[in-house]
Design a protein around this motif. Structure first.
Motif, PDB file in Angstrom:
ATOM      1  N   TYR A   1      39.259  31.852  43.383  1.00 40.36           N
ATOM      2  CA  TYR A   1      38.204  32.845  43.195  1.00 40.36           C
ATOM      3  C   TYR A   1      37.685  33.546  44.447  1.00 40.36           C
ATOM      4  O   TYR A   1      37.078  34.605  44.337  1.00 40.36           O
ATOM      5  N   LYS A   2      37.882  32.990  45.625  1.00 40.69           N
ATOM      6  CA  LYS A   2      37.321  33.575  46.853  1.00 40.69           C
ATOM      7  C   LYS A   2      37.750  35.030  47.037  1.00 40.69           C
ATOM      8  O   LYS A   2      36.952  35.884  47.421  1.00 40.69           O
ATOM      9  N   ARG A   3      39.005  35.338  46.751  1.00 42.21           N
ATOM     10  CA  ARG A   3      39.502  36.705  46.954  1.00 42.21           C
ATOM     11  C   ARG A   3      38.806  37.736  46.057  1.00 42.21           C
ATOM     12  O   ARG A   3      38.901  38.928  46.297  1.00 42.21           O
ATOM     13  N   TYR A   4      38.119  37.262  45.011  1.00 45.05           N
ATOM     14  CA  TYR A   4      37.427  38.173  44.086  1.00 45.05           C
ATOM     15  C   TYR A   4      35.915  38.185  44.291  1.00 45.05           C
ATOM     16  O   TYR A   4      35.178  38.700  43.452  1.00 45.05           O
ATOM     17  N   GLU A   5      35.422  37.634  45.393  1.00 46.83           N
ATOM     18  CA  GLU A   5      33.978  37.508  45.572  1.00 46.83           C
ATOM     19  C   GLU A   5      33.245  38.848  45.574  1.00 46.83           C
ATOM     20  O   GLU A   5      32.051  38.901  45.292  1.00 46.83           O
ATOM     21  N   ASP A   6      33.956  39.939  45.861  1.00 45.90           N
ATOM     22  CA  ASP A   6      33.342  41.269  45.793  1.00 45.90           C
ATOM     23  C   ASP A   6      33.524  41.916  44.428  1.00 45.90           C
ATOM     24  O   ASP A   6      33.070  43.034  44.205  1.00 45.90           O
ATOM     25  N   GLY A   7      34.208  41.237  43.535  1.00 41.86           N
ATOM     26  CA  GLY A   7      34.382  41.724  42.175  1.00 41.86           C
ATOM     27  C   GLY A   7      35.741  42.348  41.930  1.00 41.86           C
ATOM     28  O   GLY A   7      36.522  42.584  42.852  1.00 41.86           O
ATOM     29  N   MET A   8      36.014  42.582  40.664  1.00 42.86           N
ATOM     30  CA  MET A   8      37.253  43.203  40.207  1.00 42.86           C
ATOM     31  C   MET A   8      36.880  44.273  39.199  1.00 42.86           C
ATOM     32  O   MET A   8      36.093  44.017  38.286  1.00 42.86           O
ATOM     33  N   PRO A   9      37.422  45.484  39.357  1.00 38.01           N
ATOM     34  CA  PRO A   9      37.080  46.535  38.387  1.00 38.01           C
ATOM     35  C   PRO A   9      37.569  46.175  36.979  1.00 38.01           C
ATOM     36  O   PRO A   9      38.497  45.392  36.804  1.00 38.01           O
ATOM     37  N   GLY A  10      36.907  46.748  35.992  1.00 36.25           N
ATOM     38  CA  GLY A  10      37.312  46.521  34.612  1.00 36.25           C
ATOM     39  C   GLY A  10      38.696  47.078  34.334  1.00 36.25           C
ATOM     40  O   GLY A  10      39.164  47.968  35.036  1.00 36.25           O
ATOM     41  N   GLY A  11      39.345  46.527  33.346  1.00 34.23           N
ATOM     42  CA  GLY A  11      40.676  46.972  32.954  1.00 34.23           C
ATOM     43  C   GLY A  11      41.442  45.845  32.304  1.00 34.23           C
ATOM     44  O   GLY A  11      40.956  44.722  32.211  1.00 34.23           O
ATOM     45  N   PRO A  12      42.651  46.125  31.848  1.00 38.63           N
ATOM     46  CA  PRO A  12      43.429  45.132  31.101  1.00 38.63           C
ATOM     47  C   PRO A  12      43.681  43.818  31.840  1.00 38.63           C
ATOM     48  O   PRO A  12      43.791  42.775  31.225  1.00 38.63           O
ATOM     49  N   GLY A  13      43.746  43.811  33.168  1.00 39.08           N
ATOM     50  CA  GLY A  13      43.991  42.571  33.905  1.00 39.08           C
ATOM     51  C   GLY A  13      42.737  41.812  34.282  1.00 39.08           C
ATOM     52  O   GLY A  13      42.804  40.735  34.877  1.00 39.08           O
ATOM     53  N   ASN A  14      41.586  42.334  33.930  1.00 39.91           N
ATOM     54  CA  ASN A  14      40.318  41.733  34.286  1.00 39.91           C
ATOM     55  C   ASN A  14      40.032  40.510  33.410  1.00 39.91           C
ATOM     56  O   ASN A  14      40.233  40.558  32.194  1.00 39.91           O
ATOM     57  N   PRO A  15      39.530  39.388  33.985  1.00 41.51           N
ATOM     58  CA  PRO A  15      39.263  38.183  33.194  1.00 41.51           C
ATOM     59  C   PRO A  15      38.225  38.344  32.078  1.00 41.51           C
ATOM     60  O   PRO A  15      38.194  37.532  31.156  1.00 41.51           O
ATOM     61  N   LEU A  16      37.362  39.376  32.141  1.00 38.98           N
ATOM     62  CA  LEU A  16      36.393  39.572  31.063  1.00 38.98           C
ATOM     63  C   LEU A  16      36.957  40.370  29.893  1.00 38.98           C
ATOM     64  O   LEU A  16      36.296  40.534  28.873  1.00 38.98           O
ATOM     65  N   GLY A  17      38.170  40.862  30.043  1.00 35.82           N
ATOM     66  CA  GLY A  17      38.827  41.534  28.930  1.00 35.82           C
ATOM     67  C   GLY A  17      38.206  42.866  28.545  1.00 35.82           C
ATOM     68  O   GLY A  17      37.542  43.533  29.339  1.00 35.82           O
ATOM     69  N   ALA A  18      38.409  43.232  27.286  1.00 33.75           N
ATOM     70  CA  ALA A  18      38.040  44.559  26.783  1.00 33.75           C
ATOM     71  C   ALA A  18      36.540  44.759  26.614  1.00 33.75           C
ATOM     72  O   ALA A  18      36.043  45.872  26.747  1.00 33.75           O
TER      73      ALA A  18
END
Length: 188
Positions: free
Chosen positions: A111-128
């Motif tokens: 998770y450290k590499r994502y500490e600034d967040g990940m934009p929404g989209g199909p590969g995002n862990p929160l999904g649609a």
């Protein structure tokens, strides 16, 4: 019949009539029947509430006349599932994801590499879609009901505390659930 009741019941018929279609966005093959959403009888809850029963790995969206949509879900693994009563405090389509400091501390390699967040989209862990759970006092609990492309966790306790659903299921739920809906995460 109230417009809302009509729309919910019409949606129920449409969903049940297209159970096989419900998974086409999430996986190239059909899920086993036990992972399809279905309408079931449910007592002890008023209409228009969300109930997550961790031991059954199921989320129920309650309808009038003791009925509910039953969706298969993944819940938090041991020590991370947090029962309680919450309320829908926010809803987002293709939400941005950012791991909590506790997630980074537990597993910095993941998770450290994502500490600034990940934009929404199909590969995002929160999904649609994501439904954000707030406490009665209005604070963000950091718990979510959200979609996933990884359907292998359905029916298991594997998440960092959130409730995961197939993207098609969370999209359907998201359209039905208004803000401030009561959400009960029953003890495991």
């Amino acid at each position: 019949m109230k417009r809302r009741t009509f729309l919910i019941q019409t949606g129920a018929v449409a969903l049940l009539g297209t159970a096989a279609h419900a998974q086409t966005e999430d996986a190239p093959k059909k899920l086993p029947d036990e992972f399809n959403a279905r309408i079931v009888r449910m007592r002890g809850a008023g209409p228009n509430e969300i109930h997550v029963v961790a031991r059954d790995h199921a989320l129920y969206w309650t309808l009038p006349k003791n009925r509910a949509f039953r969706y298969p879900v993944a819940v938090g693994r041991d020590g991370l599932y947090e029962p309680g009563v919450f309320y829908v405090g926010a809803k987002k389509e293709w939400p941005k994801w950012k791991p909590t400091p506790e997630m980074i501390e537990r597993d910095p390699r993941a998770y450290k590499r994502y500490e600034d967040g990940m934009p929404g989209g199909p590969g995002n862990p929160l999904g649609a879609r994501a439904i954000y759970l707030f406490t009665e006092g209005g604070a963000d609990s950091m718990l979510r009901i959200h979609g996933t492309n990884d359907l292998s966790g359905l029916g298991r306790s594997v998440s960092n505390g959130c409730v995961r659903m197939a993207n098609s299921h969370v999209t359907h739920l998201y359209e039905q659930v208004p803000m401030h809906t009561r959400v009960v995460l029953h003890p495991a």
